[in-house]
Design a protein around this motif. Structure first.
Motif, mmCIF file in Angstrom:
data_model
loop_
_atom_site.group_PDB
_atom_site.id
_atom_site.type_symbol
_atom_site.label_atom_id
_atom_site.label_comp_id
_atom_site.label_asym_id
_atom_site.label_seq_id
_atom_site.Cartn_x
_atom_site.Cartn_y
_atom_site.Cartn_z
ATOM 1 N N ILE A 138 59.240 -34.331 -83.019
ATOM 2 C CA ILE A 138 59.888 -35.611 -82.695
ATOM 3 C C ILE A 138 61.294 -35.643 -83.273
ATOM 4 O O ILE A 138 62.251 -36.074 -82.614
ATOM 5 N N ARG A 139 61.448 -35.159 -84.505
ATOM 6 C CA ARG A 139 62.771 -35.128 -85.133
ATOM 7 C C ARG A 139 63.733 -34.228 -84.359
ATOM 8 O O ARG A 139 64.931 -34.524 -84.260
ATOM 9 N N ASP A 144 69.145 -38.581 -84.644
ATOM 10 C CA ASP A 144 68.902 -38.940 -86.043
ATOM 11 C C ASP A 144 68.649 -40.419 -86.232
ATOM 12 O O ASP A 144 67.808 -40.823 -87.045
ATOM 13 N N ASN A 145 69.364 -41.258 -85.500
ATOM 14 C CA ASN A 145 69.229 -42.699 -85.698
ATOM 15 C C ASN A 145 67.955 -43.278 -85.064
ATOM 16 O O ASN A 145 67.632 -44.446 -85.260
ATOM 17 N N ALA A 150 60.850 -43.420 -83.841
ATOM 18 C CA ALA A 150 60.008 -42.693 -82.888
ATOM 19 C C ALA A 150 58.734 -42.188 -83.562
ATOM 20 O O ALA A 150 57.639 -42.251 -82.971
ATOM 21 N N ILE A 151 58.834 -41.704 -84.775
ATOM 22 C CA ILE A 151 57.656 -41.227 -85.503
ATOM 23 C C ILE A 151 56.704 -42.386 -85.783
ATOM 24 O O ILE A 151 55.480 -42.251 -85.634
ATOM 25 N N ARG A 152 57.238 -43.555 -86.166
ATOM 26 C CA ARG A 152 56.381 -44.715 -86.423
ATOM 27 C C ARG A 152 55.649 -45.142 -85.145
ATOM 28 O O ARG A 152 54.458 -45.457 -85.168
ATOM 29 N N VAL A 153 56.373 -45.155 -84.036
ATOM 30 C CA VAL A 153 55.757 -45.538 -82.759
ATOM 31 C C VAL A 153 54.655 -44.550 -82.383
ATOM 32 O O VAL A 153 53.545 -44.948 -82.016
ATOM 33 N N ALA A 154 54.936 -43.255 -82.489
ATOM 34 C CA ALA A 154 53.945 -42.239 -82.133
ATOM 35 C C ALA A 154 52.729 -42.304 -83.055
ATOM 36 O O ALA A 154 51.586 -42.150 -82.603
ATOM 37 N N ARG A 155 52.972 -42.526 -84.333
ATOM 38 C CA ARG A 155 51.853 -42.614 -85.280
ATOM 39 C C ARG A 155 50.965 -43.812 -84.937
ATOM 40 O O ARG A 155 49.734 -43.735 -84.991
ATOM 41 N N CYS A 156 51.585 -44.926 -84.566
ATOM 42 C CA CYS A 156 50.828 -46.118 -84.197
ATOM 43 C C CYS A 156 50.089 -45.914 -82.875
ATOM 44 O O CYS A 156 48.938 -46.321 -82.725
#
Length: 223
Positions: A138-139, A144-145, A150-156
């Motif tokens: 994802i990174r 960068d901004n 995106a990681i929080r959304v995917a984790r949720c």
């Protein structure tokens, strides 16, 4: 692969000659097996026959040895299930993920088509990348901004599980890291469930979707 090789200076054992008496006994044994209707199978074939899936259609709520055989097969493909003979939510999730990666109808029911593909899966498996690997991908994909969001959304959405399958009240399903819905976004951005359940393709498509519509398409847009 290592084969049987002789090393210079070492004697290679020769096969002992079969005596007439031993040959006669072997022939008699084969005749007895044939008379009893027993087919002489190679060890590998016999093992495969023993572990074959049942022809019974299975779905959530089923139990017994046929479910255990199914769970064992799914584990061989990478599912990491507990083989307990009980077709619960975890087994259903694994079945749906397999169906998705095989581009079969995703319904969680192990009928003839799914049984056939489980028996001959080809390259289809249930192997997954680790959460850390998904985060790294994802990174690499999002600027960068945006990467932290995106990681929080995917984790949720999926728990960073690339073979996650979510079920909706309207009968549709969501697939993969960013949970593309087979009622619209999946067809528009990925085309097939097998592509949606492949992390690199799912993540790349999620960035294209973000560029077109922002975070609006995701249930976890406020994560």
């Amino acid at each position: 692969m290592f084969g049987n090789r002789s090393t210079s200076g070492h004697r290679v054992a020769t096969r002992p000659r079969t005596t007439p008496r031993r040959a006669a006994m072997s022939t008699a044994a084969v005749c007895l097996l044939a008379a009893a209707g027993v087919a002489a199978l190679p060890t590998a074939q016999a093992s495969a026959a023993t572990s074959a899936l049942c022809s019974t259609t299975l779905s959530q709520g089923a139990s017994g040895s046929c479910v255990s055989a199914l769970q064992t097969r799914l584990d061989q493909l990478g599912a990491h299930l507990t083989v307990d003979g009980s077709f619960g939510p975890a087994t259903r999730n694994a079945v749906e993920a397999f169906q998705g990666r095989a581009d079969l109808a995703v319904d969680g029911v192990v009928g003839p088509a799914t049984q056939s593909r489980l028996g001959n899966p080809g390259s289809v498996n249930l192997n997954t990348r680790s959460a850390a690997q998904i985060e790294a991908m994802i990174r690499q994909t999002f600027p960068d901004n945006l990467e932290a969001k995106a990681i929080r959304v995917a984790r949720c959405e999926s728990g960073l599980n690339e073979i996650a399958v979510g079920r909706n009240n309207n009968g549709s399903r969501d697939f993969g890291v960013f949970q593309f819905n087979n009622g619209g976004t999946l067809e528009s951005y990925l085309g097939t469930t097998s592509r949606a359940l492949d992390a690199p393709q799912n993540i790349a498509a999620s960035y294209r979707l973000y560029q077109a519509r922002g975070w609006q398409p995701w249930t976890c847009r406020n994560a």
